[in-house]
Design a protein around this motif. Structure first.
Motif, PDB file in Angstrom:
ATOM      1  N   LEU B  64       0.831  -1.211   0.000  1.00 52.46           N
ATOM      2  CA  LEU B  64       0.000   0.000   0.000  1.00 52.46           C
ATOM      3  C   LEU B  64       0.862   1.256   0.000  1.00 52.46           C
ATOM      4  N   GLN B  65       1.932   1.246   0.808  1.00 53.37           N
ATOM      5  CA  GLN B  65       2.801   2.423   0.866  1.00 53.37           C
ATOM      6  C   GLN B  65       3.487   2.653  -0.482  1.00 53.37           C
ATOM      7  N   CYS B  66       3.722   1.558  -1.207  1.00 47.51           N
ATOM      8  CA  CYS B  66       4.329   1.692  -2.533  1.00 47.51           C
ATOM      9  C   CYS B  66       3.306   2.196  -3.552  1.00 47.51           C
ATOM     10  N   VAL B  67       2.119   1.601  -3.531  1.00 44.10           N
ATOM     11  CA  VAL B  67       1.104   1.941  -4.538  1.00 44.10           C
ATOM     12  C   VAL B  67       0.611   3.384  -4.368  1.00 44.10           C
ATOM     13  N   THR B  68       0.457   3.803  -3.109  1.00 49.71           N
ATOM     14  CA  THR B  68      -0.032   5.173  -2.882  1.00 49.71           C
ATOM     15  C   THR B  68       1.122   6.173  -2.792  1.00 49.71           C
ATOM     16  N   GLN B  69       2.361   5.667  -2.761  1.00 45.89           N
ATOM     17  CA  GLN B  69       3.546   6.525  -2.604  1.00 45.89           C
ATOM     18  C   GLN B  69       3.405   7.416  -1.384  1.00 45.89           C
ATOM     19  N   ASN B  70       2.873   6.812  -0.314  1.00 42.09           N
ATOM     20  CA  ASN B  70       2.674   7.556   0.932  1.00 42.09           C
ATOM     21  C   ASN B  70       3.076   6.641   2.082  1.00 42.09           C
ATOM     22  N   HIS B  71       4.053   7.110   2.871  1.00 44.23           N
ATOM     23  CA  HIS B  71       4.582   6.250   3.938  1.00 44.23           C
ATOM     24  C   HIS B  71       3.648   6.143   5.147  1.00 44.23           C
ATOM     25  N   LEU B  72       2.520   6.835   5.103  1.00 45.28           N
ATOM     26  CA  LEU B  72       1.553   6.723   6.210  1.00 45.28           C
ATOM     27  C   LEU B  72       0.439   5.731   5.877  1.00 45.28           C
ATOM     28  N   SER B  73       0.483   5.185   4.685  1.00 46.35           N
ATOM     29  CA  SER B  73      -0.573   4.237   4.296  1.00 46.35           C
ATOM     30  C   SER B  73      -0.461   2.947   5.093  1.00 46.35           C
ATOM     31  N   ALA B  74      -1.600   2.406   5.416  1.00 46.92           N
ATOM     32  CA  ALA B  74      -1.684   1.126   6.135  1.00 46.92           C
ATOM     33  C   ALA B  74      -2.986   0.470   5.691  1.00 46.92           C
ATOM     34  N   PRO B  75      -3.184  -0.813   6.011  1.00 42.24           N
ATOM     35  CA  PRO B  75      -4.412  -1.477   5.551  1.00 42.24           C
ATOM     36  C   PRO B  75      -5.698  -0.722   5.888  1.00 42.24           C
ATOM     37  N   SER B  76      -5.694   0.039   6.985  1.00 40.04           N
ATOM     38  CA  SER B  76      -6.921   0.767   7.334  1.00 40.04           C
ATOM     39  C   SER B  76      -7.258   1.831   6.287  1.00 40.04           C
ATOM     40  N   VAL B  77      -6.242   2.275   5.529  1.00 42.26           N
ATOM     41  CA  VAL B  77      -6.463   3.311   4.513  1.00 42.26           C
ATOM     42  C   VAL B  77      -7.403   2.835   3.420  1.00 42.26           C
ATOM     43  N   LEU B 246       1.682  -0.690   9.443  1.00 42.21           N
ATOM     44  CA  LEU B 246       2.307   0.627   9.318  1.00 42.21           C
ATOM     45  C   LEU B 246       3.782   0.577   9.683  1.00 42.21           C
ATOM     46  N   ILE B 247       4.066  -0.134  10.775  1.00 42.08           N
ATOM     47  CA  ILE B 247       5.421  -0.081  11.334  1.00 42.08           C
ATOM     48  C   ILE B 247       6.414  -0.991  10.596  1.00 42.08           C
ATOM     49  N   VAL B 248       5.970  -2.187  10.216  1.00 46.54           N
ATOM     50  CA  VAL B 248       6.912  -3.133   9.593  1.00 46.54           C
ATOM     51  C   VAL B 248       7.479  -2.597   8.270  1.00 46.54           C
ATOM     52  N   PRO B 249       6.650  -2.000   7.396  1.00 43.50           N
ATOM     53  CA  PRO B 249       7.251  -1.461   6.159  1.00 43.50           C
ATOM     54  C   PRO B 249       8.374  -0.458   6.434  1.00 43.50           C
ATOM     55  N   HIS B 250       8.232   0.328   7.510  1.00 48.18           N
ATOM     56  CA  HIS B 250       9.285   1.299   7.841  1.00 48.18           C
ATOM     57  C   HIS B 250      10.555   0.586   8.306  1.00 48.18           C
ATOM     58  N   ILE B 251      10.380  -0.435   9.142  1.00 54.95           N
ATOM     59  CA  ILE B 251      11.549  -1.189   9.628  1.00 54.95           C
ATOM     60  C   ILE B 251      12.269  -1.835   8.437  1.00 54.95           C
ATOM     61  N   VAL B 252      11.479  -2.423   7.546  1.00 55.74           N
ATOM     62  CA  VAL B 252      12.060  -3.136   6.405  1.00 55.74           C
ATOM     63  C   VAL B 252      12.784  -2.170   5.463  1.00 55.74           C
ATOM     64  N   ARG B 253      12.201  -0.994   5.273  1.00 58.15           N
ATOM     65  CA  ARG B 253      12.863   0.001   4.406  1.00 58.15           C
ATOM     66  C   ARG B 253      14.204   0.412   4.989  1.00 58.15           C
ATOM     67  N   ARG B 254      14.247   0.514   6.312  1.00 58.05           N
ATOM     68  CA  ARG B 254      15.522   0.863   6.961  1.00 58.05           C
ATOM     69  C   ARG B 254      16.548  -0.252   6.796  1.00 58.05           C
ATOM     70  N   MET B 255      16.032  -1.484   6.777  1.00 56.89           N
ATOM     71  CA  MET B 255      16.938  -2.626   6.655  1.00 56.89           C
ATOM     72  C   MET B 255      17.463  -2.790   5.236  1.00 56.89           C
ATOM     73  N   ALA B 256      16.575  -2.633   4.256  1.00 58.00           N
ATOM     74  CA  ALA B 256      16.947  -3.059   2.893  1.00 58.00           C
ATOM     75  C   ALA B 256      16.677  -2.025   1.809  1.00 58.00           C
ATOM     76  N   GLY B 257      16.305  -0.795   2.206  1.00 58.85           N
ATOM     77  CA  GLY B 257      16.058   0.213   1.183  1.00 58.85           C
ATOM     78  C   GLY B 257      14.674   0.095   0.572  1.00 58.85           C
ATOM     79  N   ASN B 258      14.530   0.647  -0.629  1.00 55.14           N
ATOM     80  CA  ASN B 258      13.198   0.807  -1.208  1.00 55.14           C
ATOM     81  C   ASN B 258      12.850  -0.204  -2.293  1.00 55.14           C
ATOM     82  N   ASP B 259      13.528  -1.327  -2.316  1.00 55.52           N
ATOM     83  CA  ASP B 259      13.274  -2.282  -3.395  1.00 55.52           C
ATOM     84  C   ASP B 259      12.159  -3.250  -2.992  1.00 55.52           C
TER      85      ASP B 259
END
Lengths: 238, 319
Positions: B64-77, B246-259
């Protein structure tokens, strides 16, 4: 080679016909809001239009998405700011060739390296795009364009908001592409730059083609509210 | 990337093993039959349910954060929570005898609200950007939340049952509830992994992605359908678990970047670890009382998320 025949977009463009040949730079000029960007987007089939646009004698609408992305590379006016490294951004240019897996081959990596070297950003290849200056960012996107290895290159105001050094770098890169036999089409606002690099000039005025030619001195300079000066035998427009 | 994935996988296996061993009953003091019963009918489905739910919601959040290009997106969105919640409270109010069908109601509610949001967002025109999807999601979610509030005021008896669902947790999760969601979740994950190279290009904006050969509209719709399926399956047996998406995508981006190609498997494992450990803490911290996993996750997740925000600001990075 690109050929437009009676191209119209409702309310924006009317009856535009021109040819952009290989190994030539075609520069589109005109006032803000005259329809230049829309014209570029028609060439890449990004907006609906009436009339015909041919690339290599085939209607642009007949190409598949991926096929078209191997023919036309487009650099838009405003560049996005993704949080990726310069190298990865340039690598996106190989997307039309990487197939299902998206994995870059050794050859792809060579093309990426040479594109980064060509724009002179080899020393900052691993830096994030978000940390680059405006000029460096535009050069990075130009490297991505080169990576797409297309016969047609389209740039929308590639020198906008850049200092003189970066403007010169971009223009020289465009000229190199012409020397490689590519069809280069770009929108410029600076008439001096236009005179410097253009082989053909299109002047769009309120959606219509008001000038199309190779004779640079035929340009209706007064249209831009500019004055022509002769500076050591070279025309300058201020 | 592979090293990080293997590390997370080992962490997941260890946390599953720990979650199986630790609980209200000391399994090392049980006889063989009791041990077998506790492990196969209670702990294993519960722990695997937690892992499956965490994996699905975290991957859903990443997509969702990728498709909406918004880092605040989560399933509730995209209306997952409000849709599932509304369907559950509707069932509790009007057909309380069918309480055993609550997972099905939650799944249908989540899917229908997603379909409504996507229908409106993609019906607004040919160019549907991330912001339109988010705005449609906010509007539809608000409407459904109002419906939930109205029903809970009008039928106060159902409030306690609804609260248990809305907090989210895994108590009572059995094999039967897991089978179909597990199949759907893994089919959706395979599809998402297959389109992930194209999803990566969405960060360049629709126009550039399109000139690189991406059919932006169809990729976005496919990704959203798969995400809806992932999240709807998760809420059907776990209730409304917040934060993990919401939180896991942020952790993962910190670990491995935006791929996204790498972020999908990493989110899958990291989300599973987070949910298993949260559920384990919920079960064991205040024994014999059990705290739902959703509460633990919010307690741990919120401060950790704030830490990430502050750490990134100090580093000068963008979120």
């Amino acid at each position: 080679m690109i050929e437009c025949k009676n191209l119209s977009v409702k309310g924006i463009l009317r009856d535009i016909s021109f040819k952009a040949n290989a190994a030539e730079i075609t520069v589109i000029i005109g006032k803000n809001g005259s329809g230049k960007t829309t014209l570029l987007r028609c060439l890449s089939n990004a907006v609906g239009y009436k009339g015909e646009v041919f690339i290599n004698n085939k209607e642009v609408k007949c190409y598949g998405k991926n096929e078209l992305s191997r023919l036309i590379a487009l650099m838009p006016q405003s560049l996005p700011l993704p949080d990726v490294s310069l190298r990865r951004l340039v690598g996106f240019g190989r997307a039309p060739y990487t197939g299902f897996s998206g994995r870059l081959s050794l050859e792809d990596n060579k093309i990426i390296d040479s594109a980064i070297q060509a724009v002179g950003l080899g020393n900052i290849a691993d830096r994030s795009i978000t940390l680059l200056s405006g000029g460096e960012r535009r050069l990075a996107y130009f490297a991505m364009l080169l990576c797409q290895s297309t016969p047609v290159i389209i740039c929308d105001e590639p020198t906008a908001n850049l200092d003189t050094e970066h403007q010169k770098a971009i223009l020289s890169l465009l000229c190199k592409q012409r020397e490689l036999g590519k069809t280069v089409i770009c929108v410029l606002h600076d008439i001096n730059q236009t005179v410097e690099i253009a082989d053909r000039i299109l002047l769009i005025d309120s959606g219509t083609l008001s000038f199309y030619g190779t004779e640079l001195y035929d340009l209706p300079v007064s249209h831009f509210g500019l004055t022509e000066y002769d500076c050591n035998g070279k025309k300058l427009y201020l | 990337m592979l090293k990080k994935f293997i590390l997370l996988l080992i962490l997941l296996i260890l946390s599953i093993a720990l979650a199986l061993c630790v609980g209200a009953v000391n399994i090392f003091a049980c006889d063989k039959d009791t041990l077998y019963t506790i492990l196969t009918t209670i702990r294993l489905p519960r722990v695997l349910g937690a892992a499956l739910c965490g994996a699905a919601l975290a991957t859903g959040g990443t997509i969702l954060q990728c498709v909406t290009q918004n880092h605040l997106s989560a399933p509730s969105v995209i209306g997952i929570n409000s849709g599932a919640g509304f369907a559950v409270i509707l069932t509790l109010c009007f057909i309380p005898s069918l309480w055993m069908l609550l997972p099905v109601a939650a799944f249908l509610g989540a899917i229908l609200s997603c379909a409504l949001i996507m229908g409106i967002a993609f019906g607004t025109g040919k160019k549907t950007g991330g912001s339109i999807i988010i705005l449609c999601g906010v509007a539809v979610s608000s409407m459904l939340s109002a419906g939930i509030s109205f029903l809970s005021l009008r039928y106060p008896d159902v409030l306690s049952s609804y609260t248990a669902f809305s907090v989210g947790g895994f108590s009572g999760t059995g094999w039967r509830e897991l089978l179909i969601p597990c199949i759907i979740i893994h089919i959706a994950l395979i599809v998402l992994q297959a389109i992930s190279p194209k999803l990566n290009l969405l960060c360049l904006g629709d126009e550039m992605a399109s000139t690189l050969g991406v059919n932006v509209r169809s990729i976005r719709i496919t990704a959203l359908i798969c995400t809806s399926a992932l999240c709807a399956c998760a809420v059907s047996f776990a209730g409304l678990l917040g934060f993990v998406g919401l939180i896991v995508p942020h952790i993962v981006r910190r670990m491995a970047g935006n791929d996204i190609r790498y972020n999908i498997p990493l989110s899958y494992t990291a989300g599973a670890v987070l949910c298993v450990l949260s559920d384990l803490l919920g079960r064991t911290l205040f024994t014999p009382t059990e705290l739902p996993c959703g509460i633990i996750m919010a307690f741990i997740g919120a401060p950790f998320f704030l830490y990430l925000l502050i750490a990134r600001r100090y580093k000068g990075d963008r979120m």
